[in-house]
Design a protein around this motif. Structure first.
Motif, PDB file in Angstrom:
ATOM      1  N   SER A  59      50.514 -43.185  81.955  1.00 13.95           N
ATOM      2  CA  SER A  59      49.100 -43.012  81.639  1.00 13.95           C
ATOM      3  C   SER A  59      48.240 -43.219  82.880  1.00 13.95           C
ATOM      4  O   SER A  59      47.194 -42.574  83.037  1.00 13.95           O
ATOM      5  CB  SER A  59      48.679 -43.981  80.528  1.00 13.95           C
ATOM      6  OG  SER A  59      49.038 -45.309  80.838  1.00 13.95           O
TER       7      SER A  59
ATOM      8  N   ASN B 231      55.830 -46.933  73.529  1.00 10.77           N
ATOM      9  CA  ASN B 231      54.719 -47.888  73.538  1.00 10.77           C
ATOM     10  C   ASN B 231      54.470 -48.477  72.163  1.00 10.77           C
ATOM     11  O   ASN B 231      54.149 -49.661  72.041  1.00 10.77           O
ATOM     12  CB  ASN B 231      53.452 -47.215  74.062  1.00 10.77           C
ATOM     13  CG  ASN B 231      53.393 -47.157  75.567  1.00 10.77           C
ATOM     14  OD1 ASN B 231      52.815 -48.014  76.214  1.00 10.77           O
ATOM     15  ND2 ASN B 231      54.017 -46.151  76.151  1.00 10.77           N
ATOM     16  N   SER B 232      54.631 -47.673  71.117  1.00  9.46           N
ATOM     17  CA  SER B 232      54.484 -48.198  69.759  1.00  9.46           C
ATOM     18  C   SER B 232      55.590 -49.206  69.460  1.00  9.46           C
ATOM     19  O   SER B 232      55.339 -50.277  68.889  1.00  9.46           O
ATOM     20  CB  SER B 232      54.516 -47.058  68.738  1.00  9.46           C
ATOM     21  OG  SER B 232      53.448 -46.160  68.938  1.00  9.46           O
TER      22      SER B 232
ATOM     23  N   GLU C  63      46.525 -38.533  72.715  1.00 10.53           N
ATOM     24  CA  GLU C  63      45.556 -39.466  72.135  1.00 10.53           C
ATOM     25  C   GLU C  63      44.302 -39.473  72.991  1.00 10.53           C
ATOM     26  O   GLU C  63      44.378 -39.438  74.227  1.00 10.53           O
ATOM     27  CB  GLU C  63      46.177 -40.856  72.092  1.00 10.53           C
ATOM     28  CG  GLU C  63      45.253 -41.947  71.580  1.00 10.53           C
ATOM     29  CD  GLU C  63      45.892 -43.322  71.694  1.00 10.53           C
ATOM     30  OE1 GLU C  63      45.774 -44.104  70.746  1.00 10.53           O
ATOM     31  OE2 GLU C  63      46.510 -43.606  72.747  1.00 10.53           O
TER      32      GLU C  63
ATOM     33  N   THR D 156      46.822 -40.347  77.378  1.00 10.24           N
ATOM     34  CA  THR D 156      47.791 -41.219  76.710  1.00 10.24           C
ATOM     35  C   THR D 156      48.294 -40.507  75.456  1.00 10.24           C
ATOM     36  O   THR D 156      47.704 -39.520  75.008  1.00 10.24           O
ATOM     37  CB  THR D 156      47.180 -42.578  76.309  1.00 10.24           C
ATOM     38  OG1 THR D 156      46.089 -42.350  75.400  1.00 10.24           O
ATOM     39  CG2 THR D 156      46.684 -43.342  77.526  1.00 10.24           C
TER      40      THR D 156
ATOM     41  N   SER E 123      50.102 -41.230  71.419  1.00  6.00           N
ATOM     42  CA  SER E 123      50.365 -42.194  70.361  1.00  6.00           C
ATOM     43  C   SER E 123      50.574 -41.441  69.056  1.00  6.00           C
ATOM     44  O   SER E 123      50.793 -40.219  69.058  1.00  6.00           O
ATOM     45  CB  SER E 123      49.202 -43.181  70.250  1.00  6.00           C
ATOM     46  OG  SER E 123      49.482 -44.186  69.296  1.00  6.00           O
TER      47      SER E 123
ATOM     48  N   TYR F  62      41.704 -51.256  68.324  1.00  7.00           N
ATOM     49  CA  TYR F  62      42.609 -50.109  68.252  1.00  7.00           C
ATOM     50  C   TYR F  62      42.891 -49.732  66.796  1.00  7.00           C
ATOM     51  O   TYR F  62      42.917 -48.555  66.436  1.00  7.00           O
ATOM     52  CB  TYR F  62      43.913 -50.443  68.976  1.00  7.00           C
ATOM     53  CG  TYR F  62      44.804 -49.254  69.216  1.00  7.00           C
ATOM     54  CD1 TYR F  62      44.500 -48.334  70.213  1.00  7.00           C
ATOM     55  CD2 TYR F  62      45.956 -49.043  68.464  1.00  7.00           C
ATOM     56  CE1 TYR F  62      45.314 -47.234  70.453  1.00  7.00           C
ATOM     57  CE2 TYR F  62      46.770 -47.958  68.688  1.00  7.00           C
ATOM     58  CZ  TYR F  62      46.446 -47.057  69.687  1.00  7.00           C
ATOM     59  OH  TYR F  62      47.254 -45.971  69.907  1.00  7.00           O
TER      60      TYR F  62
ATOM     61  N   SER G 108      37.577 -43.392  72.304  1.00  9.30           N
ATOM     62  CA  SER G 108      38.921 -43.770  71.859  1.00  9.30           C
ATOM     63  C   SER G 108      39.761 -44.373  72.974  1.00  9.30           C
ATOM     64  O   SER G 108      40.735 -45.080  72.692  1.00  9.30           O
ATOM     65  CB  SER G 108      39.643 -42.550  71.271  1.00  9.30           C
ATOM     66  OG  SER G 108      39.868 -41.578  72.283  1.00  9.30           O
ATOM     67  N   ILE G 109      39.414 -44.100  74.231  1.00  6.74           N
ATOM     68  CA  ILE G 109      40.225 -44.636  75.325  1.00  6.74           C
ATOM     69  C   ILE G 109      40.019 -46.133  75.496  1.00  6.74           C
ATOM     70  O   ILE G 109      40.897 -46.848  75.979  1.00  6.74           O
ATOM     71  CB  ILE G 109      39.900 -43.896  76.652  1.00  6.74           C
ATOM     72  CG1 ILE G 109      40.993 -44.171  77.702  1.00  6.74           C
ATOM     73  CG2 ILE G 109      38.538 -44.300  77.179  1.00  6.74           C
ATOM     74  CD1 ILE G 109      42.335 -43.631  77.357  1.00  6.74           C
TER      75      ILE G 109
ATOM     76  N   SER H  74      42.402 -48.218  73.336  1.00  7.62           N
ATOM     77  CA  SER H  74      43.749 -48.029  73.860  1.00  7.62           C
ATOM     78  C   SER H  74      43.998 -48.911  75.080  1.00  7.62           C
ATOM     79  O   SER H  74      45.061 -49.523  75.216  1.00  7.62           O
ATOM     80  CB  SER H  74      43.953 -46.557  74.227  1.00  7.62           C
ATOM     81  OG  SER H  74      45.243 -46.344  74.758  1.00  7.62           O
TER      82      SER H  74
ATOM     83  N   LYS I 247      46.507 -52.492  75.623  1.00  7.65           N
ATOM     84  CA  LYS I 247      47.453 -52.690  76.724  1.00  7.65           C
ATOM     85  C   LYS I 247      47.205 -53.986  77.481  1.00  7.65           C
ATOM     86  O   LYS I 247      48.103 -54.497  78.162  1.00  7.65           O
ATOM     87  CB  LYS I 247      47.388 -51.496  77.682  1.00  7.65           C
ATOM     88  CG  LYS I 247      47.980 -50.213  77.102  1.00  7.65           C
ATOM     89  CD  LYS I 247      47.860 -49.063  78.076  1.00  7.65           C
ATOM     90  CE  LYS I 247      48.597 -47.827  77.565  1.00  7.65           C
ATOM     91  NZ  LYS I 247      48.098 -47.347  76.276  1.00  7.65           N
TER      92      LYS I 247
END
Length: 404
Positions: free
Chosen positions: A98, A121-122, A185, A190, A192, A268, A288-289, A292, A296
């Motif tokens: 990312s 990542n999930s 996403e 990124t 997801s 998130y 939305s970023i 996210s 992290k």
């Protein structure tokens, strides 16, 4: 098929290069273009670079300390290592992609790379969340259980670690098999779960993911640490001033844990629900970023809260810097009981409760083979409230510091 977040129907309103990138990505053969401005991409890249670097260093340091000092190799610390490993894997297998996408303004490793990024990542994120819940439950059950904890028994902790990975796999594998899907996403840098699809298939998965992988771990953490705090308050009559300091320290640690959990993951989760149930366009790619990136940051925050605020790990960290042997602290270790019988004594009132039970409040650190020397500030108190006619010895209550 991976569906880009950049709508082709809006090509009249966006740059043609963006639309071309979206169409190319939708066909699975090229890279996804970002909808952020160059300045926006730069800001995101700086944040991800900071998170990736410090998350990598913090979690590597935890592993070095664990391997370097035998005194840290206890069952409860093994859970902390599991959290650090999952966070470290995010920093190694997720954040660099990312970060690179943000610096170049487009997703670089194609459709299958996007699916891998979303899945990995999930998986690692949910392992970390479930491990935090298992850690809180283990502390609660160890302190409040009727039997003394065995410092050499790794079976229960190993089971908890296996559970965290298996539970995460249960909830991250379905999108690979058709229950929802992984895709780009936010601005496209990124990947997801596809939050925006309005199908019953996708919505049902999002709801289950939100409940079982965010709300349930949070409730377990709040319940277990809340019960521990209540148990500590039960013994506040032994030494009022020391109990007050200990209670404040426990409360501070619990508040920090809960607040950081919410700051990292709740935005998130809310963003995902709004994107799923809200009208189209409600959540912009730019907005939305932010959630996210916040999610992290847990890779940086977790080692600080759960490890470096732990006195034993901190002492080993100081010893590593000074190239010396870590000193033993004044805390009793986690094999001791936190008010072992205090919960039973709730039903008994007055002086009789003090007479009948031995109260021992200890830290939440790893167990020790021998009892360390106590500081002058950690003095045993003798309960002399038993009636003179009793032929039983007075109870000795030993109060030690909380080792978060």
């Amino acid at each position: 098929m991976i569906v880009s977040n950049v709508s082709l129907s809006g090509c009249a309103e966006v740059n043609s290069a963006v639309c071309a990138g979206a169409a190319e990505g939708r066909l699975g053969g090229g890279s996804y273009r970002t909808t952020l401005t160059p300045t926006g991409n730069l800001v995101v890249a700086v944040c991800l670079g900071f998170i990736g670097t410090f998350g990598l260093l913090n979690n590597l340091l935890v592993l070095v300390l664990f391997c370097r000092y035998k005194m840290l190799r206890s069952p409860i610390n093994l859970l902390l290592i599991n959290i650090s490993i999952s966070d470290l894997l995010v920093c190694v297998l997720g954040t660099p992609f990312s970060f690179a996408a943000s610096t170049q303004g487009r997703w670089l490793i194609g459709a299958w790379g996007c699916v891998w990024y979303g899945f990995a990542n999930s998986l690692f994120g949910i392992v970390s969340l479930i491990s935090l819940a298992v850690l809180s439950f283990e502390r609660y059950s160890t302190m409040m259980g009727p039997a003394e904890a065995d410092s050499s028994n790794y079976r229960k902790i190993s089971l908890g670690i296996v559970l965290s990975w298996a539970y995460s796999l249960v909830w991250t594998t379905p999108p690979l098999l058709g229950w929802s899907q992984y895709g780009p996403e936010g601005p496209g840098t990124t990947c997801s779960v596809d939050w925006k699809a309005k199908t019953t298939n996708n919505i049902s998965y999002i709801v289950c993911l939100f409940v079982f992988c965010l709300i349930v771990p949070f409730l377990v953490i709040v319940f277990c640490y809340g019960k521990l705090l209540c148990a500590i308050r039960q013994v506040s009559g032994i030494n009022a001033s020391m109990s007050r300091r200990r209670e404040q320290r426990v409360l501070f640690m619990v508040v920090i844990m809960v607040v950081c959990y919410l700051l990292c993951w709740l935005p998130y989760g809310i963003m995902a629900l709004l994107a799923t149930f809200g009208p189209p366009g409600l959540i912009t790619p730019e907005a939305s970023i932010i959630p996210s990136v916040l999610a992290k940051t847990s890779t940086v925050v977790n080692p600080v809260i759960y490890v470096f605020m732990n006195k034993q790990f901190y002492r080993c960290f100081q010893a590593l810097l000074r190239c010396e042997t870590p000193r033993r602290g004044s805390s009793l270790k986690s094999s001791s009981k936190v008010a072992t019988k205090a919960m039973r004594g709730v039903a008994v009132t007055g002086a009789r409760r003090t007479n009948d039970f031995l109260y021992m409040v200890a830290s939440l650190g790893p167990p020790a083979a021998t009892l360390p020397q106590l500081d002058p500030s950690c003095e045993p108190t003798i309960d002399i409230s038993r009636a003179a006619s009793s032929d039983k010895p007075a109870a000795v209550s030993l109060v030690a510091h909380f080792d978060g």
